[in-house]
Design a protein around this motif. Structure first.
Motif, PDB file in Angstrom:
ATOM      1  N   ALA A 174       0.841  -1.202   0.000  1.00 10.80           N
ATOM      2  CA  ALA A 174       0.000   0.000   0.000  1.00 10.80           C
ATOM      3  C   ALA A 174       0.875   1.250   0.000  1.00 10.80           C
ATOM      4  CB  ALA A 174      -0.920  -0.020   1.212  1.00 10.80           C
ATOM      5  N   ILE A 175       1.909   1.229   0.799  1.00  6.23           N
ATOM      6  CA  ILE A 175       2.813   2.385   0.869  1.00  6.23           C
ATOM      7  C   ILE A 175       3.511   2.581  -0.472  1.00  6.23           C
ATOM      8  CG2 ILE A 175       4.884   3.266   2.007  1.00  6.23           C
ATOM      9  CD1 ILE A 175       3.940   1.731   4.521  1.00  6.23           C
ATOM     10  N   ALA A 176       3.963   1.444  -1.037  1.00  9.15           N
ATOM     11  CA  ALA A 176       4.649   1.540  -2.331  1.00  9.15           C
ATOM     12  C   ALA A 176       3.706   2.072  -3.404  1.00  9.15           C
ATOM     13  CB  ALA A 176       5.182   0.164  -2.723  1.00  9.15           C
ATOM     14  N   ILE A 177       2.473   1.645  -3.355  1.00 15.91           N
ATOM     15  CA  ILE A 177       1.493   2.133  -4.341  1.00 15.91           C
ATOM     16  C   ILE A 177       1.300   3.630  -4.153  1.00 15.91           C
ATOM     17  CG2 ILE A 177      -0.939   2.036  -5.024  1.00 15.91           C
ATOM     18  CD1 ILE A 177      -0.827  -0.984  -4.153  1.00 15.91           C
ATOM     19  N   GLY A 178       1.205   4.054  -2.896  1.00 14.28           N
ATOM     20  CA  GLY A 178       1.051   5.482  -2.616  1.00 14.28           C
ATOM     21  C   GLY A 178       2.223   6.292  -3.139  1.00 14.28           C
ATOM     22  N   LYS A 179       3.368   5.689  -3.194  1.00 12.67           N
ATOM     23  CA  LYS A 179       4.543   6.409  -3.672  1.00 12.67           C
ATOM     24  C   LYS A 179       4.642   6.410  -5.198  1.00 12.67           C
ATOM     25  CE  LYS A 179       7.543   5.672   0.323  1.00 12.67           C
ATOM     26  NZ  LYS A 179       8.721   4.944   0.822  1.00 12.67           N
ATOM     27  N   TYR A 192      -9.705  -1.639  -2.705  1.00 21.63           N
ATOM     28  CA  TYR A 192      -9.360  -2.508  -1.561  1.00 21.63           C
ATOM     29  C   TYR A 192      -9.872  -1.949  -0.240  1.00 21.63           C
ATOM     30  CZ  TYR A 192      -6.522  -5.069  -4.835  1.00 21.63           C
ATOM     31  OH  TYR A 192      -6.115  -5.832  -5.900  1.00 21.63           O
ATOM     32  N   LEU A 193     -10.539  -0.787  -0.287  1.00 17.57           N
ATOM     33  CA  LEU A 193     -11.157  -0.266   0.933  1.00 17.57           C
ATOM     34  C   LEU A 193     -12.224  -1.252   1.393  1.00 17.57           C
ATOM     35  CD1 LEU A 193     -11.572   3.542   0.183  1.00 17.57           C
ATOM     36  CD2 LEU A 193     -10.353   2.557   2.129  1.00 17.57           C
ATOM     37  N   GLY A 194     -12.180  -1.582   2.635  1.00 18.82           N
ATOM     38  CA  GLY A 194     -13.143  -2.562   3.144  1.00 18.82           C
ATOM     39  C   GLY A 194     -12.650  -3.990   3.019  1.00 18.82           C
ATOM     40  N   LYS A 195     -11.640  -4.184   2.184  1.00 24.26           N
ATOM     41  CA  LYS A 195     -11.091  -5.537   2.025  1.00 24.26           C
ATOM     42  C   LYS A 195      -9.759  -5.678   2.759  1.00 24.26           C
ATOM     43  CE  LYS A 195     -13.238  -6.001  -2.500  1.00 24.26           C
ATOM     44  NZ  LYS A 195     -13.002  -5.847  -3.937  1.00 24.26           N
ATOM     45  N   GLN A 196      -9.034  -4.551   2.826  1.00 24.95           N
ATOM     46  CA  GLN A 196      -7.765  -4.571   3.544  1.00 24.95           C
ATOM     47  C   GLN A 196      -7.897  -3.701   4.794  1.00 24.95           C
ATOM     48  OE1 GLN A 196      -5.349  -6.571   2.799  1.00 24.95           O
ATOM     49  NE2 GLN A 196      -6.484  -7.305   0.996  1.00 24.95           N
ATOM     50  N   PRO A 197      -7.074  -3.922   5.789  1.00 24.66           N
ATOM     51  CA  PRO A 197      -7.166  -3.140   7.020  1.00 24.66           C
ATOM     52  C   PRO A 197      -7.077  -1.638   6.735  1.00 24.66           C
ATOM     53  CG  PRO A 197      -5.668  -4.971   7.310  1.00 24.66           C
ATOM     54  CD  PRO A 197      -6.008  -4.937   5.867  1.00 24.66           C
ATOM     55  N   LEU A 198      -7.842  -0.865   7.490  1.00 19.88           N
ATOM     56  CA  LEU A 198      -7.914   0.572   7.239  1.00 19.88           C
ATOM     57  C   LEU A 198      -6.561   1.246   7.428  1.00 19.88           C
ATOM     58  CD1 LEU A 198      -9.696   2.960   6.526  1.00 19.88           C
ATOM     59  CD2 LEU A 198     -10.270   3.196   8.935  1.00 19.88           C
ATOM     60  N   ASP A 199      -5.817   0.828   8.450  1.00 18.83           N
ATOM     61  CA  ASP A 199      -4.519   1.479   8.671  1.00 18.83           C
ATOM     62  C   ASP A 199      -3.580   1.251   7.496  1.00 18.83           C
ATOM     63  OD1 ASP A 199      -4.370  -1.192   9.258  1.00 18.83           O
ATOM     64  OD2 ASP A 199      -2.840  -0.958  10.811  1.00 18.83           O
ATOM     65  N   VAL A 200      -3.696   0.094   6.868  1.00 20.93           N
ATOM     66  CA  VAL A 200      -2.874  -0.189   5.679  1.00 20.93           C
ATOM     67  C   VAL A 200      -3.266   0.762   4.550  1.00 20.93           C
ATOM     68  CG1 VAL A 200      -2.410  -1.900   3.882  1.00 20.93           C
ATOM     69  CG2 VAL A 200      -2.473  -2.597   6.282  1.00 20.93           C
ATOM     70  N   MET A 201      -4.561   0.911   4.359  1.00 27.06           N
ATOM     71  CA  MET A 201      -5.035   1.778   3.275  1.00 27.06           C
ATOM     72  C   MET A 201      -4.676   3.243   3.550  1.00 27.06           C
ATOM     73  SD  MET A 201      -6.310  -0.324   1.161  1.00 27.06           S
ATOM     74  CE  MET A 201      -7.131   0.763   0.008  1.00 27.06           C
ATOM     75  N   LEU A 202      -4.823   3.658   4.807  1.00 27.80           N
ATOM     76  CA  LEU A 202      -4.506   5.054   5.149  1.00 27.80           C
ATOM     77  C   LEU A 202      -3.029   5.346   4.926  1.00 27.80           C
ATOM     78  CD1 LEU A 202      -6.665   5.564   8.372  1.00 27.80           C
ATOM     79  CD2 LEU A 202      -7.159   6.321   6.035  1.00 27.80           C
ATOM     80  N   ALA A 203      -2.180   4.355   5.215  1.00 25.66           N
ATOM     81  CA  ALA A 203      -0.743   4.554   4.979  1.00 25.66           C
ATOM     82  C   ALA A 203      -0.490   4.817   3.500  1.00 25.66           C
ATOM     83  CB  ALA A 203       0.029   3.327   5.451  1.00 25.66           C
ATOM     84  N   GLY A 204      -1.218   4.106   2.642  1.00 22.62           N
ATOM     85  CA  GLY A 204      -1.079   4.335   1.203  1.00 22.62           C
ATOM     86  C   GLY A 204      -1.572   5.708   0.810  1.00 22.62           C
ATOM     87  N   LEU A 209      -0.907  11.667  -0.719  1.00 25.39           N
ATOM     88  CA  LEU A 209      -1.116  13.075  -0.382  1.00 25.39           C
ATOM     89  C   LEU A 209       0.198  13.831  -0.197  1.00 25.39           C
ATOM     90  CD1 LEU A 209      -4.102  12.628   2.095  1.00 25.39           C
ATOM     91  CD2 LEU A 209      -4.180  13.720  -0.150  1.00 25.39           C
ATOM     92  N   GLU A 210       1.244  13.104   0.177  1.00 28.29           N
ATOM     93  CA  GLU A 210       2.524  13.774   0.398  1.00 28.29           C
ATOM     94  C   GLU A 210       3.291  14.005  -0.892  1.00 28.29           C
ATOM     95  OE1 GLU A 210       3.582  12.282   4.940  1.00 28.29           O
ATOM     96  OE2 GLU A 210       4.371  11.192   3.223  1.00 28.29           O
ATOM     97  N   ARG A 211       2.813  13.451  -1.951  1.00 28.69           N
ATOM     98  CA  ARG A 211       3.541  13.565  -3.224  1.00 28.69           C
ATOM     99  C   ARG A 211       3.446  14.992  -3.760  1.00 28.69           C
ATOM    100  NH1 ARG A 211       2.277   8.596  -5.917  1.00 28.69           N
ATOM    101  NH2 ARG A 211       2.658   9.569  -7.939  1.00 28.69           N
ATOM    102  N   THR A 212       4.518  15.420  -4.405  1.00 29.90           N
ATOM    103  CA  THR A 212       4.498  16.746  -5.022  1.00 29.90           C
ATOM    104  C   THR A 212       4.156  16.643  -6.504  1.00 29.90           C
ATOM    105  OG1 THR A 212       6.873  16.532  -5.366  1.00 29.90           O
ATOM    106  CG2 THR A 212       6.150  17.741  -3.398  1.00 29.90           C
ATOM    107  N   ASP A 213       4.259  15.417  -7.041  1.00 31.71           N
ATOM    108  CA  ASP A 213       4.003  15.266  -8.473  1.00 31.71           C
ATOM    109  C   ASP A 213       2.529  14.972  -8.775  1.00 31.71           C
ATOM    110  OD1 ASP A 213       4.291  12.849  -7.161  1.00 31.71           O
ATOM    111  OD2 ASP A 213       4.848  11.776  -8.997  1.00 31.71           O
ATOM    112  N   LEU A 214       1.708  14.889  -7.764  1.00 31.26           N
ATOM    113  CA  LEU A 214       0.284  14.670  -7.994  1.00 31.26           C
ATOM    114  C   LEU A 214      -0.463  16.003  -7.955  1.00 31.26           C
ATOM    115  CD1 LEU A 214      -1.042  11.566  -6.001  1.00 31.26           C
ATOM    116  CD2 LEU A 214      -0.793  11.838  -8.466  1.00 31.26           C
ATOM    117  N   ASP A 215      -1.403  16.173  -8.838  1.00 27.70           N
ATOM    118  CA  ASP A 215      -2.110  17.457  -8.875  1.00 27.70           C
ATOM    119  C   ASP A 215      -3.074  17.582  -7.689  1.00 27.70           C
ATOM    120  OD1 ASP A 215      -4.767  16.361  -9.599  1.00 27.70           O
ATOM    121  OD2 ASP A 215      -3.671  15.721 -11.398  1.00 27.70           O
ATOM    122  N   ARG A 216      -3.452  18.810  -7.410  1.00 26.89           N
ATOM    123  CA  ARG A 216      -4.263  19.084  -6.232  1.00 26.89           C
ATOM    124  C   ARG A 216      -5.645  18.427  -6.335  1.00 26.89           C
ATOM    125  NH1 ARG A 216      -3.832  24.351  -5.986  1.00 26.89           N
ATOM    126  NH2 ARG A 216      -2.135  24.367  -4.520  1.00 26.89           N
TER     127      ARG A 216
END
Lengths: 283, 835
Positions: A174-179, A192-204, A209-216
């Motif tokens: 999840a973290i790698a996907i977020g990156k 995967y919301l509802g299928k994987q643990p929420l903390d895992v999804m939130l980490a992703g 959200l921390e990325r600078t290359d993603l638009d607002r």
């Protein structure tokens, strides 16, 4: 004249000595490498082998690397094997890379993890294909390491494998996907919301959200998605995001987060079904 | 397929036991037997009126009831509260009535009967109206049969008390319910079976009594001492059939017929089933095992005697149905959703009633459901009278269908059906279709498959001559977390590939050798297989494997695979490879376990032999070893060292004259060595003596790390003085354990432990009474000679039903100096298990 002759001779001697020094040093280094290599072929103790590997690694020479590869393939005690694998991350020589790839199928998971990490260090983004193989490993630790390495070095091509790994319960994916993920990947991630643990999804989501290359707009869409999830963990997560400088600096994003937080506090909605129970990833 | 199954003649004999025609030879034999049982025939001989009457003419196959309809009588629910009769032809319940039944209902010609407490209730077959009730005194109602206008039923008192023991036959008028006659017997009798004006009853498993149904008078009686008669079934349809108690054996007799013999192949059918239910056993109305395990074969008179109608017979095992051809071949199989309560076979197929109330007629050839219905309630017991005359022509089930059905049965996680699952696996192993190999691999890999069934697959695959492609293809499978795929079942595949010498599998086997998901146990198998199949080609990869892992902790617990690889490369022609073990032996980082093996190998000239013999030099691939050390293996090892133990215990006896047993408990290590030995009684001398000896023994190696084991040496008074039954082990034809052993010969149920009749303790000491032992010991001390050993104590190996598991008894040549030589008979008398 005599003085001239003596001076000339001294000059000549001095200049020839200056020219021979690198060669002499090289010869000396080679001899030392050969000596170390010979000792490594038959070490008295594991401790001695570790020292020999360390010294060979410090030379950073091709001969030393070749010696390390040879020693690796000849079989060593666990600690020596792992140290050699780590040492080979400093080189990009094909023989060393071949050896590292081969050791991603070593019987011990720890050594496989070292091999994947070494490949990632040695080849960066070029190691992506091997690291994707790491996601298929039977050991959870190796998979997590491969996922982390993909998050650092992988490209968009690794997304498919990472999403499948997430679907199989690999939290680090999840973290790698977020990156790595682009805006288009968000929908697949959200599946995967509802299928994987929420903390895992939130980490992703945090990495997205921390990325600078993603638009607002994409980030605002994530905030809206999180608001839909609701629940105390989401509120705490949003609160923590506001404390992050990279997010606080974006007035629009932080404003959206505050707005969502305010609505969540007042709505008092029941926790969403998105909070799947935390489970250990299956092998 | 047929060749894979043993064929045992199941005598379906006609005529021999016929009453008046009962041969003189049989009577002669009966007289020659010891009279351990009081026979019914002895008392009834005087009343034999001679003659056998008219043999019934077999009628056309159809239901025996007067309505001529295929009917099912069933008790529903638990507790049993409702009796119903279902018309299979109409597909509806004809009637139902509330009754607190205690016995399974029986469909007679005009009535349906059951019991409620100490009374037999009779209901009109057509309407369900209650006709009458007949009370009885004895506690057990065995069943009834109708002979014309009379209903004859048997009750018995099952007790060992001779004053209470006995049975009663009662005849009741079927219409009015009045008693016609009653006879009392001192023996245990079976439920009667009547045909025309005769009723047939068995007694105490040996006598067949024929009664006149009208008067109850004895017409004839015959005793068959050598055959235990378990059931009797007389009907106008098939004549008189009498069944023996041996599993699946049927002895059929038809009056005044010429003896004839047919045979049925024994196909390792699950369970110890009879061709008909025992006539001695009452069948309750409530849910029970009756009917759930059955062997069903419609027997009909043929031109040469009895024959299987439709050439089909069936076995039922809870939810599993198997249809066999007369030659034993599997025709079809079915896994039902619910347990079978009752089933009946006829020429058209099999009618089955299941617990959920479903009724199905399966076609004899295809197994297709020709007819289905529902009784509308859960069923606890039932009786069927559903004979159908002509089979409906249909196409036989295809091999693929049969495979699918057998695989479904084999994968059924219901542990009760383990024998049936084993049978399905055996059928798949014998299947000629190559694809059955893939089915077997799937069964092997399935989570619900227990080890016993996996072992059957492993044992059977090497013998299959087809389906090798599936074995090789399976090697392409590897563990993959993302794909959720598993490593190949190497323990099943590799031995088969080796047995079939499939050298083309070598590259895939090498791939598995370096696969981290190959288990240590399978690595040993792989190395051995690569050495055997690869020859010189195997030297380089095995050398790489050995070198790579010689110091790796992954093999610290079990270096068998590396040791096997070392033995293989040592015999390679290539100098670099062949010297590798010697070089590794000199390295300080080589694993200790491997180091020892290498040192032993280097000093062993056998190491120079061919690579293919790697597994034959004392090392075995771990996967080939048993998972644990069996009790039998412990016994074998102790039996081999009986003399050692004898010496220690002989020395101990003078010190402890009251010694009756010595218990040796120890930890068996996986390599066969022992540790943590504990001796009881814990005297210093005995402990020292036995511990030393035990440490020198080697038990068979096994896979699991360590295991607790124990062995008891029992000291018993000399058999010659205390047990009149002592004698040669073969002189046990009348013993109950021999009977059990004989009965179990055809058993196919996978045993969880050694059979009880096998001697669990083959070694014991046969000693004189303690007083004599003390005297002898004192004499020995006084004389300081060897006379002390003049046989006050004679340890020896005990006899066992299975001689292969025991040490032979002492012989005169075994006697120590000064010891009185004894014959085997002196020391041999039966010892039950002492563990």
């Amino acid at each position: 004249l005599a003085a001239c002759c003596v001076g000339g001779a001294l000059w000549l001697r001095s200049s020839s000595a200056t020219a021979a020094e690198p060669a002499r040093r090289a010869h000396s280094a080679q001899a030392e490498t050969e000596q170390l290599c010979a000792q490594l072929a038959k070490p008295d103790t594991t401790a001695q082998a570790l020292v020999l590997v360390q010294r060979l690694a410090e030379t950073r020479s091709a001969a030393a690397n070749a010696c390390l590869v040879q020693a690796l393939l000849a079989g060593q005690a666990d600690a020596v094997t792992d140290l050699i694998v780590d040492a080979l991350s400093e080189t990009t020589e094909p023989t060393a890379l071949d050896a590292l790839v081969r050791f991603t199928r070593h019987r011990r998971a720890q050594t496989r993890g070292h091999a994947y990490a070494a490949l990632a260090r040695a080849r960066g983004a070029a190691a992506s294909a091997w690291l994707e193989q790491g996601l298929r490993d039977s050991d959870a630790g190796v998979r997590a390491l491969a996922a982390r390495a993909l998050g650092e070095h992988g490209g968009a091509s690794a997304l498919d494998s990472l999403l499948r790994a997430l679907g199989r319960g690999e939290a680090e994916a999840a973290i790698a996907i977020g990156k790595l993920g682009d805006a288009a990947s968000l929908q697949r991630f959200a599946a995967y919301l509802g299928k994987q643990p929420l903390d895992v999804m939130l980490a992703g989501y945090q990495r997205y959200l921390e990325r600078t290359d993603l638009d607002r707009a994409t980030k605002l869409h994530i905030v809206a998605t999180l608001e839909d999830i609701t629940g105390e963990p989401v509120r705490a997560f949003m609160q923590s995001l506001l404390a992050r400088p990279s997010i606080a600096a974006d007035a629009q994003l932080s404003g959206a987060l505050r707005g969502s937080l305010s609505r969540l506090r007042h709505a008092g909605k029941p926790a969403a079904a998105a909070a799947a129970p935390r489970t250990e990833p299956s092998r | 397929m047929i060749g894979a199954w043993r064929k045992v003649a199941l005598a379906i004999r006609l005529g021999c036991t016929a009453l008046g025609a009962c041969s003189a030879a049989q009577h002669e034999h009966a007289r020659s037997l010891p009279k351990t049982l009081e026979t019914m025939c002895d008392e009834s001989t005087a009343s034999v009126v001679g003659g056998t009457g008219t043999a019934p003419h077999p009628a056309a196959p159809q239901p025996t009831n007067r309505l001529g309809k295929p009917l099912i009588a069933a008790i529903t629910g638990a507790p049993a509260t409702t009796l119903l009769v279902y018309d299979l032809e109409a597909g509806r319940v004809r009637w139902r009535t509330a009754v607190d039944a205690s016995a399974r209902p029986q469909i007679l010609a005009d009535l349906v009967v059951t019991t409620q407490g100490p009374a037999m209730l009779a209901f009109d077959l057509g309407t369900g109206a209650r006709r009458w009730a007949a009370s009885f005194d004895r506690p057990v109602w065995l069943g009834a049969s109708q002979a014309g206008a009379l209903v004859v039923f048997a009750t018995t008192t099952p007790t060992r008390d001779p004053t209470l023991r006995g049975s009663t036959l009662v005849a009741i008028d079927a219409l009015r319910g009045t008693k016609a006659w009653q006879r009392t017997f001192a023996q245990a009798i079976s439920r009667p079976s009547c045909m025309a004006d005769r009723c047939y009853v068995l007694s105490d498993h040996h006598d067949l009594l024929v009664l006149d149904a009208r008067s109850g008078a004895s017409l004839n009686c015959t005793t068959r001492r050598q055959t235990e008669l378990e059931w009797v079934d007389a009907s106008d349809r098939a004549g008189l059939l009498v069944g023996a108690s041996a599993p699946r054996a049927a002895l059929a007799a038809a009056p005044q017929r010429v003896a004839d013999q047919a045979s049925l192949p024994e196909t390792e059918l699950p369970g110890q089933v009879l061709f008909r239910p025992s006539s001695y056993v009452p069948i309750p109305a409530a849910r029970s095992a009756h009917g759930r395990i059955a062997l069903l074969g419609p027997l009909l008179p043929g031109p040469n005697g009895a024959r299987l109608a439709g050439d089909r017979y069936y076995s039922v095992f809870y939810r599993d149905l198997f249809a066999h051809a007369a030659d034993g071949r599997f025709v079809w199989a079915r896994l039902l959703p619910s347990d079978v309560v009752a089933a009946a076979a006829d020429a058209a197929g099999l009618v089955v009633v299941t617990e959920d109330g479903a009724v199905s007629r399966f076609d004899a050839d295809s197994g297709a459901q020709r007819q289905t219905g529902s009784l509308g309630a859960a069923i606890s017991s039932a009786d069927l009278d559903t004979t159908q005359a002509a089979p409906v022509p249909s196409a036989a089930q295809t091999g693929a269908d049969l495979r699918r059905s057998l695989t479904e049965i084999a994968l059924d996680p219901d542990m009760r059906t383990l024998p049936a699952r084993a049978l399905a696996i055996e059928a798949l192993l014998a299947a000629p279709e190559a694809a059955a190999t893939a089915d077997l691999l799937a069964i092997y890999q399935h989570d619900s498959t227990p080890p016993a069934l996996r072992e059957r697959v492993v044992a059977g695959l090497p013998k299959r001559g087809v389906g090798t492609e599936y074995l090789i293809d399976a090697l392409l499978s590897h563990y993959d977390f993302l794909d959720d795929s598993r490593p190949p079942p190497l323990a099943a595949i590799v031995p088969a590939l080796v047995a079939q010498k499939q050298e083309r599998a070598l590259p895939l086997l090498l791939d598995c050798l370096f696969d981290p998901n190959t288990t240590l146990a399978n690595l040993g198998l792989l190395v051995d297989a690569i050495a055997r199949l690869g020859g010189a080609q195997a030297c380089a990869p095995l050398g790489q494997f050995l070198s790579l892992y010689h110091a790796d902790s992954a093999f610290a617990q079990d270096a068998t695979a590396l040791a096997l690889a070392a033995r293989a490369v040592a015999s390679c022609a290539d100098q670099e490879a062949s010297t590798l073990p010697a070089r590794l032996a000199q390295r300080t980082d080589t694993l200790p376990g491997l180091q020892n093996e290498l040192q032993a190998m280097l000093t062993d000239s056998v190491a120079q032999s061919s690579p293919g013999a790697a597994g034959a030099h004392g090392l075995q691939p771990t996967a080939a070893l048993p998972a644990t050390l069996s009790a039998l293996a412990v016994q074998h090892t102790f039996a081999e060292h009986a003399q050692d133990l004898r010496e220690c215990i002989l020395d101990e006896l003078p010190r402890v004259p009251t010694l009756t047993a010595v218990r040796i408990a120890f930890v068996a290590n996986h390599d066969g060595s022992t540790s943590a030995v504990h001796i009881t009684p814990d005297t210093a001398e005995l402990r020292h003596c036995l511990t030393q000896k035990l440490h020198s023994y080697r038990f068979p190696a096994f896979r699991s790390g360590r295991q607790l084991a124990s062995y008891v040496v029992t000291l018993r008074p000399n058999a010659a003085t205390s047990d009149p039954t002592s004698g040669t082990p073969t002189d046990t034809s009348e013993t109950f354990w021999t009977l059990s052993q004989t009965r179990a010969a055809g058993r196919t149920k996978i045993p969880s432990a050694p059979p009880w009749w096998l001697n669990q303790n083959p070694l014991y000491l046969s000693v004189d009474p303690p007083a004599r032992a003390v005297r002898s010991a004192a004499a020995a001390a006084a004389s300081q000679t060897h006379e002390a050993a003049a046989a006050p104590v004679v340890p020896s190996a005990a006899p066992a039903a299975n001689a292969a598991t025991t040490q032979p008894p002492s012989t005169p040549s075994d006697a120590r100096p000064g010891e009185t030589a004894r014959t085997p008979a002196d020391d041999t008398w039966w010892l039950p298990a002492q563990h």
